[in-house]
Design a protein around this motif. Structure first.
Motif, PDB file in Angstrom:
ATOM      1  N   SER A 362      33.917  31.482  44.205  1.00 34.34           N
ATOM      2  CA  SER A 362      34.416  32.596  44.957  1.00 34.34           C
ATOM      3  C   SER A 362      35.998  32.623  45.125  1.00 34.34           C
ATOM      4  N   CYS A 363      36.562  31.530  45.354  1.00 35.43           N
ATOM      5  CA  CYS A 363      38.209  31.474  45.280  1.00 35.43           C
ATOM      6  C   CYS A 363      38.665  31.428  44.026  1.00 35.43           C
ATOM      7  N   ALA A 366      38.620  35.151  42.637  1.00 29.78           N
ATOM      8  CA  ALA A 366      39.787  35.798  43.178  1.00 29.78           C
ATOM      9  C   ALA A 366      41.138  35.409  42.888  1.00 29.78           C
ATOM     10  N   THR A 369      43.421  37.493  40.119  1.00 27.13           N
ATOM     11  CA  THR A 369      44.325  38.784  40.660  1.00 27.13           C
ATOM     12  C   THR A 369      45.433  38.234  41.394  1.00 27.13           C
ATOM     13  N   LYS A 370      45.120  37.092  42.144  1.00 34.49           N
ATOM     14  CA  LYS A 370      46.000  36.666  42.880  1.00 34.49           C
ATOM     15  C   LYS A 370      47.311  35.905  42.287  1.00 34.49           C
ATOM     16  N   GLU A 602      42.523  26.181  42.013  1.00 34.55           N
ATOM     17  CA  GLU A 602      41.991  27.186  42.885  1.00 34.55           C
ATOM     18  C   GLU A 602      40.388  26.787  43.142  1.00 34.55           C
TER      19      GLU A 602
END
Length: 828
Positions: A362-363, A366, A369-370, A602
């Motif tokens: 999940s991290c 994301a 985009t981060k 990440e």
């Protein structure tokens, strides 16, 4: 003359003597000749006898063999029955055969085939109904065994899990009996449940324990020395399960049940000692007064029926026992209090690892985009692909919004394509043959299974795809060219696109780096060769070391990504990589993956956060960290929940193979096998115990348990539906009342009127505007009156703007009020 006469007489005498000798010699000679003739005849007879000896010997051997075989057949004939009753040895054999998965209908045939091969005869016959009942005898014996062995344990740790099969909830339950350094598993069976709530799971445990003790206390052993069903929960020292919230709540309920049982037992012992004591009378009076007050007074107590009053009297006595038991407990030394109240919660290590991977993924998803990076290509299904190509702009946006991409999505599609759980779909053996014929591999490849729920399957698929990346692309092209139309279907397009997409390959590499450095080393320790002796309560240092190692990788990704990276520093346990070839494949791809370092960091960061959430039982101020070595042995529990996961998987497999088998038949077979009940019966049972098991099996077989189970499920379904319909009715009624209030609202002519509205009126006007304006925040997002006022002003302003732009001739008046409405129109 005399001399001559004497000489003549002497000569005559000599002649006579010689004649006599000759006569004797002649006689002896004749005798010798006769004897010689007889010897010659004897020799001839002996020669003839010797010539006949081999034949006599062969005949004698044949006679002896026939006699021996006849004796063996008599002594080794297997008797299934004696006086029409199946023998205990035959019953044990039948149970063993059933445990070995011999079908009930084939039991007799198997016995006959084996007996014939051993030269034995079988006397008697079997009916499949008899076989079923004999199996159920094992269930009765297993219940007795569990109670008898559980009474000797120092501590008992429970475990359970649930699943659904054909829409019905099923619960698997086990416990471990801890005695010194011995930890013995006892399987309690799989049972259906109306639902999977924590309360219902506790009810299931209580009903199961009650049934075990009811069966035991009715047996000859139980009549000789009865057992209290509260003794087992009072001995519970811990429970293990997965990390779901309902399981955490169940742990609390089980602990409360344990303490209640302990206090009741202590209280009943105290009541015996306090018979005639004023304190006992005072406690009884106080609990009676409290119960009457709960009912609403003495009038309602007097108005109750006899059955209701009896039920309440039992409740009062139970409360008295708990009260006295609590007093007795408080009088104990602190060390004994701790010993009595010991209860430890543990959670499956496999679920920890599973959720850590999910958190990392999940991290990672994301992070694109981060970090402002181009995300993985979307892998759309066929309908969404068609929508993006020919749909409206809104539909296209929706199709893009609900579509997914990335490494895990790619592994899902690859698993469906290369190893579908339906063996009629996907490539199946075509892939194995292709790899076996390939010069690059030269052996069949077993593609990991992602179509079924399996730990580490997505990481394993990622590793497989990366190791043979070029070969899988080649296989897809080869499969396309085998088709008549020479084209890809949508799933093949997606998989091929993913294997060429740099961000998707980057995510696959991150998954594999984590699995090689963390997952596999961790699983080797929690599911290693000593798994049967490893104590979950000793794993605190392992989890601390794991989180520390993940942080080291985050701080220094070169531990895995440097050209000279090694398992000695990169792997959690410092041992060789599980799949060295995939580690080298990642390093070959690394120059083409510019974001690999950031995405890996990440992923590890997300996994670390998740590990922190799922290892709270090992906190420094937690229960486990304060346990002594003796307490850890009393509360010993397995590192995983494999006992129940495996039991439920076996049950589902059995239900597919034998869909008409009843639950209690399945439990009889599995409990007898797992709990080693047959050796227990052979060692401990007397003829009276065997007779009780047979009688109990007849009762179970004729009690209609399976129908009762289904009727209970149907009744609960009816209750659930009725409750939901009632709630729907109440909701509809409230909605009707609300709509009536909304219709009764007066139009707001001036913005200044809003300040005079109450909070309730503001909520109503907001609900009114919310029917046409979905952008208004929900009530939960508007906790204060000022926020509600602002939201209503904004909604009115948006409504006026829409009206002014869509209705010709309708203008907003200068004072801010709306113009007069046409007759019959509605204002929101």
């Amino acid at each position: 003359m005399e001399d001559q006469l004497e000489a003549l007489l002497a000569e005559q005498a000599h002649t006579q003597c010689t004649n006599n000798q000759l006569q004797v010699t002649s006689v002896n000679l004749e005798r010798t000749r006769c004897s010689l003739r007889l010897e010659k005849k004897q020799i001839i007879l002996l020669r003839r006898k010797v010539a006949r000896f081999p034949g006599h010997l062969t005949h004698a051997v044949e006679l002896a063999t026939d006699k021996a075989l006849a004796a063996v057949r008599v002594t080794t004939a297997f008797h299934l029955k004696e006086k029409g009753v199946i023998t205990e040895s035959a019953r044990h054999m039948i149970r063993e055969l059933v445990i070995l998965n011999v079908p009930v209908n084939n039991i007799s045939s198997v016995i006959l085939v084996v007996a014939e091969a051993m030269g034995m005869d079988v006397n008697g016959s079997l009916h499949k109904r008899s076989v079923g009942r004999i199996v159920l005898e094992g269930l009765v014996a297993a219940k007795n065994q569990i109670v008898e062995e559980g009474s000797r344990a120092d501590g008992i740790t429970l475990s359970g899990d649930g699943t659904t099969h054909k829409g019905t909830n099923y619960e698997s339950r086990n416990f471990y009996m801890n005695l010194d350094l011995s930890h013995v598993r006892r399987f309690l069976g799989v049972h259906s449940a109306p639902n999977h709530t924590s309360e219902q799971q506790l009810v299931g445990w209580q009903a199961l324990i009650e049934d075990l003790y009811k069966t035991y206390n009715a047996s000859p052993r139980g009549k000789h020395a009865a057992c209290d069903e509260r003794e087992l929960p009072a001995k519970v020292t811990g429970m293990t399960s997965d990390h779901a919230n309902d399981q955490k709540k169940l742990h609390d309920l089980v602990k409360k049940w344990k303490l209640t049982c302990d206090r009741e037992i202590r209280g009943e012992k105290a009541k015996i000692l306090l018979v005639g004591d004023e304190h006992l009378a005072a406690v009884l009076e106080a609990q009676s007064v409290q119960a009457i007050a709960e009912l609403g007074g003495t009038q309602k107590w007097d108005a109750m029926s006899g059955a209701e009053r009896t039920r309440w009297n039992k409740t009062i006595l139970k409360r008295v026992s708990c009260k006295l038991g609590e007093e007795a407990f408080e009088a104990l030394p602190d060390e004994e209090k701790r010993h009595t109240n010991l209860f430890v919660s543990g959670y499956c290590c496999m679920h920890k690892e599973l959720n850590a991977v999910k958190g990392g993924n999940s991290c990672m998803a994301a992070a694109w985009t981060k970090l402002g990076l181009t995300p993985p290509v979307l892998l759309m299904n066929k309908d969404n692909t068609a929508t993006t190509e020919a749909g409206t702009s809104g539909a296209q946006e929706r199709a893009v919004e609900i579509s997914e991409g990335g490494g895990v999505k790619a592994t899902q599609l690859a698993g469906t394509l290369f190893k579908n759980k339906d063996d009629k779909k996907g490539y199946q053996d075509n892939l194995r043959i292709f790899f076996e014929a390939s010069s690059a591999v030269g052996a069949p490849v077993r593609f990991p299974d992602t179509s079924n729920t399996q730990y580490q399957s997505h990481c394993e698929v990622a590793a497989e795809l990366l190791v043979h990346l070029d070969l899988y692309i080649k296989f897809l092209d080869f499969s396309r060219d085998k088709k008549t139309k020479r084209n890809f279907n949508n799933m093949e397009v997606n998989v091929r696109r993913a294997l060429h997409d740099v961000p998707t390959l980057t995510e696959l590499c991150a998954l594999v780096l984590y699995s090689q450095s963390i997952s596999h080393p961790y699983l080797r320790q929690v599911r290693g060769h000593d798994v049967e002796s490893d104590n979950h309560l000793d794993l605190g240092p392992l989890h601390s070391r794991l989180k520390s190692h993940i942080q080291h990788v985050i701080d220094n990704p070169s531990l895995l990504l440097a050209a000279d990276a090694s398992y000695k520093c990169g792997a959690l346990d410092g041992k060789p990589w599980e799949h060295p070839e995939v580690f080298y494949a990642i390093h070959r791809l690394a120059p083409r993956l510019p974001a690999l370092k950031d995405i890996t960091v990440e992923f590890f960061s997300g996994a670390l956060d998740t590990w922190g959430k799922f290892t709270t039982e090992f906190a420094q101020d937690g229960v486990i960290s304060t346990l002594t070595s003796d307490e850890k042995q009393r509360a010993w529990m397995r590192t995983t929940n494999d006992d129940n996961e495996g039991a439920l998987g076996s049950f589902r497999g059995s239900a597919r193979r034998a869909p008409t088998m009843t639950v209690h038949q399945y439990n009889a077979r599995t409990m007898t096998k797992i709990n080693s009940t047959i050796p227990y019966m052979k060692t401990n049972f007397t003829p009276v115990d065997y007779a009780y098991s047979q009688a109990g099996a007849h009762i179970i077989d004729g009690s209609g348990l399976e129908r009762k189970r289904k009727m209970e499920q149907a009744a609960d379904d009816e209750r659930v539906v009725a409750e939901k319909r009632r709630k729907d009715g109440e909701k509809q009624e409230k909605e009707t009342v609300k709509q009536e209030k909304l219709q009764a609202l007066k139009p707001i002519e001036q913005i200044t009127e809003l300040s005079s509205l109450t909070v309730v009126e503001l909520d109503l006007y907001l609900d009114l505007h919310r029917q046409s304006d979905r952008s208004i925040p929900l009530k939960s997002k508007l906790p204060r009156k000022a926020a509600k006022l602002q939201a209503l002003e904004d909604a009115i302003a948006r409504g006026r703007h829409v009206e002014s732009s869509s209705t010709t001739g309708e203008q907003v008046q200068g004072d801010g009020s709306l113009p007069e409405e046409a007759p019959g129109s509605e204002r929101l």
